[in-house]
Design an enzyme around this catalytic site. Structure first.
Site, PDB file in Angstrom:
ATOM      1  N   LYS A  41      28.189 -35.990 -25.557  1.00 33.95           N
ATOM      2  CA  LYS A  41      28.117 -37.027 -24.520  1.00 33.95           C
ATOM      3  C   LYS A  41      28.406 -38.397 -25.133  1.00 33.95           C
ATOM      4  O   LYS A  41      28.186 -38.592 -26.328  1.00 33.95           O
ATOM      5  CB  LYS A  41      26.697 -37.054 -23.933  1.00 33.95           C
ATOM      6  CG  LYS A  41      26.375 -35.900 -23.012  1.00 33.95           C
ATOM      7  CD  LYS A  41      25.004 -36.079 -22.392  1.00 33.95           C
ATOM      8  CE  LYS A  41      24.684 -34.939 -21.447  1.00 33.95           C
ATOM      9  NZ  LYS A  41      25.561 -34.887 -20.252  1.00 33.95           N
ATOM     10  N   ARG A  66      23.729 -24.359 -16.610  1.00 35.17           N
ATOM     11  CA  ARG A  66      24.070 -23.113 -15.909  1.00 35.17           C
ATOM     12  C   ARG A  66      24.074 -21.931 -16.876  1.00 35.17           C
ATOM     13  O   ARG A  66      23.821 -20.797 -16.482  1.00 35.17           O
ATOM     14  CB  ARG A  66      25.423 -23.296 -15.197  1.00 35.17           C
ATOM     15  CG  ARG A  66      26.564 -23.591 -16.119  1.00 35.17           C
ATOM     16  CD  ARG A  66      27.755 -24.228 -15.407  1.00 35.17           C
ATOM     17  NE  ARG A  66      27.570 -25.674 -15.190  1.00 35.17           N
ATOM     18  CZ  ARG A  66      28.471 -26.450 -14.596  1.00 35.17           C
ATOM     19  NH1 ARG A  66      29.611 -25.944 -14.155  1.00 35.17           N
ATOM     20  NH2 ARG A  66      28.236 -27.730 -14.432  1.00 35.17           N
TER      21      ARG A  66
HETATM   22  N1  BES Z   1      22.136 -32.560 -17.929  1.00 33.05           N
HETATM   23  C1  BES Z   1      23.456 -32.821 -17.532  1.00 33.05           C
HETATM   24  C2  BES Z   1      23.541 -33.362 -16.102  1.00 33.05           C
HETATM   25  C3  BES Z   1      23.098 -34.787 -15.901  1.00 33.05           C
HETATM   26  C4  BES Z   1      23.903 -35.830 -16.308  1.00 33.05           C
HETATM   27  C5  BES Z   1      21.944 -35.049 -15.240  1.00 33.05           C
HETATM   28  C6  BES Z   1      23.501 -37.124 -16.076  1.00 33.05           C
HETATM   29  C7  BES Z   1      21.541 -36.336 -14.989  1.00 33.05           C
HETATM   30  C8  BES Z   1      22.327 -37.384 -15.408  1.00 33.05           C
HETATM   31  C9  BES Z   1      24.293 -31.553 -17.580  1.00 33.05           C
HETATM   32  O1  BES Z   1      23.958 -30.667 -18.578  1.00 33.05           O
HETATM   33  C10 BES Z   1      25.694 -31.970 -17.811  1.00 33.05           C
HETATM   34  O2  BES Z   1      25.945 -32.527 -18.849  1.00 33.05           O
HETATM   35  N2  BES Z   1      26.578 -31.718 -16.853  1.00 33.05           N
HETATM   36  C11 BES Z   1      27.908 -32.115 -16.964  1.00 33.05           C
HETATM   37  C12 BES Z   1      28.746 -31.016 -16.414  1.00 33.05           C
HETATM   38  C13 BES Z   1      30.211 -31.175 -16.664  1.00 33.05           C
HETATM   39  C14 BES Z   1      30.518 -31.028 -18.145  1.00 33.05           C
HETATM   40  C15 BES Z   1      30.964 -30.149 -15.862  1.00 33.05           C
HETATM   41  C16 BES Z   1      28.085 -33.388 -16.145  1.00 33.05           C
HETATM   42  O3  BES Z   1      27.456 -33.508 -15.095  1.00 33.05           O
HETATM   43  O4  BES Z   1      28.812 -34.257 -16.577  1.00 33.05           O
HETATM   44 MN    MN Z   2      24.913 -31.098 -20.405  1.00 34.80          MN
END
Ligand code: BES
Ligand code: MN
Ligand code: ZN
Length: 491
Positions: free
Chosen positions: A276, A350
């Site tokens: 991230k 997921r």
């Molecule tokens: N935990 C995150 C989702 C999230 C992001 C929750 C920001 C709250 C605030 C999740 O694991 C994630 O990183 N999801 C990605 C999915 C993408 C790579 C398809 C996202 O939402 O960017």
């Molecule tokens: Mn994630």
């Protein structure tokens, strides 16, 4: 905070560190209010006449010294005809703010004469106990000088219901509030404190304190034996051992099918190799918010001794990059036997959930609800106010929406159409773990739906509702919604 109920014939003769008198705007003083006004030499009517107290919803005004009552706190309720649930919540907020300013250790709330237009007194007492309990939450664990606790530790409520009925409503509200606080506490804890191992220890503690709760912790070896290749691919890059935490609450008959809660428990989500960006990455300690809400709900359910069976499962792991971490393009095999191409290691929620959702098939559940901070896309779609709700069964969806409305912990239903599932096609596996740029919250839910065909299932995406950025802190959602849902199932 301790809540109790009693009958009060004449408040001016009662003794308390603080009598709380709710007043509608522009209404003549009558009953208890009139007696109190008389006992304190007309100070209440004078405050109104002088305009010091206007009766706006939630407005607080303190008067000193009135016989054995050290203080009289006036709280505005606005117009009588518009005192609905929303106004009652504003009243509760004002009540907390005023009480939090005072140093009174106990208070007597004269709630008797403020009818809520669209709810009964039991609803009001439940809401007040829940609201005050959860507002009294303080984060203390890792700060030397934490915000001091609220002085108030005892609230006596004088209403029109019987003592037993009033105390039941207060107790359920307080139990929900304590559940909310358990969730907030676990979620607020930093990632180096709240590890999968810490969550497992919390579960063991719950098991020790309630004889109806049985706890089982599955370690990585056991998960490997079960074939949970998807869950294990997420934990591959970290030194923290993953845990699958199982808590079984048996409050119902042996033959009653259990309600199953499954929480995403990523104790820190760095994104893994699909790292991230740095901004706000600290907030990914909240990526176990789903798990936290499962612990909170179990706390409330056990405290209420609800007559039903609940199984809570938490998929706890840390998502980190390293030389052993799963790489984009890797293909893993889930417990269900489906292969998954991990196109993005940051779509890890997921991956842990699908194996936990397969695991719970063994319970032949009445319904399965998973709770997860699953997608940033859900925050874009719904913001902080609504939790995203997905379900493969309409009645379950309606019941959860209703529980959310009733507890003011609201959700909004989203689609699970095949058109979205098609975005998950892969050339190298049965499924890809991401579905392209559009509809990210929906494609994540559709991914899960491929693993939940054996039972009635709902998914709550709480990415927007589980914590707030400013002031930073966990909200304890959706403990209220889930607890209400289970209370409704218990009849
Ligand atoms: N935990 C995150 C989702 C999230 C992001 C929750 C920001 C709250 C605030 C999740 O694991 C994630 O990183 N999801 C990605 C999915 C993408 C790579 C398809 C996202 O939402 O960017
Ligand atoms: Mn994630
Ligand atoms: Zn995540």
């Amino acid at each position: 905070m301790k809540f109790s109920a009693r009958k009060v014939e004449d408040a001016s003769k009662a003794s308390s560190a603080c009598a709380v008198l709710p007043l509608f705007k522009g209404e003549a003083l009558k009953g208890q209010a009139k007696a109190l006004d008389k006992a304190c030499g007309g100070a209440i009517s004078a405050s109104i006449e002088l305009g010091d107290f206007k009766g706006k919803t939630g407005e607080g005004h303190t008067l000193l010294g009135c016989g054995k009552l050290k203080r009289v706190l006036l709280i505005g309720c606005g117009e009588k005809k518009s005192f609905d649930r929303a106004a009652a919540r504003d009243f509760a907020k004002g009540l907390y703010t005023a009480l939090n300013h005072l140093d009174a250790k106990d208070a007597l709330l004269l709630i008797g004469e403020i009818p809520v237009t669209d709810a009964d007194e039991a609803w009001l007492l439940d809401m007040l106990a829940r609201d005050l309990t959860s507002r009294a939450y303080r984060y203390t664990e890792t700060v030397s000088k934490p915000r001091p606790p609220m002085a108030l530790n005892k609230l006596v409520v004088a209403g029109t219901m019987s003592k037993a009925a009033a105390e039941k409503a207060l107790a359920t509200g307080a139990a929900t509030g304590e559940g909310i606080n358990v969730a907030r506490h676990l979620a607020d804890l930093p990632g180096n404190y709240c590890t999968p191992t810490h969550l497992a220890a919390q579960a063991r503690m719950l098991g020790r304190s309630h004889k109806q709760v049985k706890v089982q912790i599955l370690d990585e070896k056991k998960m490997r034996e079960l074939g949970m290749g998807s869950l294990l691919s997420v934990t591959a890059g970290t030194d923290e051992p993953a845990k699958l935490i199982v808590m079984e609450y048996n409050g119902g008959k042996k033959s009653d099918k259990p309600y199953v809660l499954v929480g995403k428990g990523i104790t820190f989500d760095s994104g893994g190799i699909s790292l991230k960006p740095g901004a706000k990455m600290d907030e990914m300690k909240y990526d176990m918010g789903g798990a936290a809400s499962v612990f909170g709900t179990m706390t409330a359910v056990t405290q209420m001794n609800l007559p039903l069976n609940v199984v809570a499962v938490v998929a706890a792991a840390e998502n980190m990059p390293s030389g052993r971490a799963t790489k984009p393009g890797d293909v893993v095999t889930s417990m269900a036997g489906k292969t998954i191409e991990v196109l993005n290691t940051d779509a890890e929620g997921r991956l842990v959930l699908c194996d936990a959702l397969t695991y719970v098939e063994r319970y032949k559940p009445a319904a399965v609800i998973d709770i997860a901070t699953l997608t940033g896309a859900c925050v874009i779609a719904l913001g902080a106010h609504a939790t995203g709700l997905y379900a493969n069964q309409d009645e379950l969806a309606e019941q959860l929406l209703a529980a959310g409305t009733e507890s003011h912990d609201r959700a909004w239903r989203m689609p699970l159409w095949d058109d979205y599932t098609r975005q998950l096609k892969s050339n190298f596996a049965d499924l890809a773990n991401i579905g392209g740029p559009g509809g990210g919250s929906v494609t994540a839910a559709c991914f899960l739906s491929e693993f939940t065909k054996a039972y009635d299932w709902a998914h709550l995406d709480i990415a927007g509702s589980a914590w707030s950025g400013a002031p930073k802190g966990a909200t304890g959602r959706p403990v209220s919604l889930l607890t209400r849902y289970l209370q409704d199932r218990a009849g």
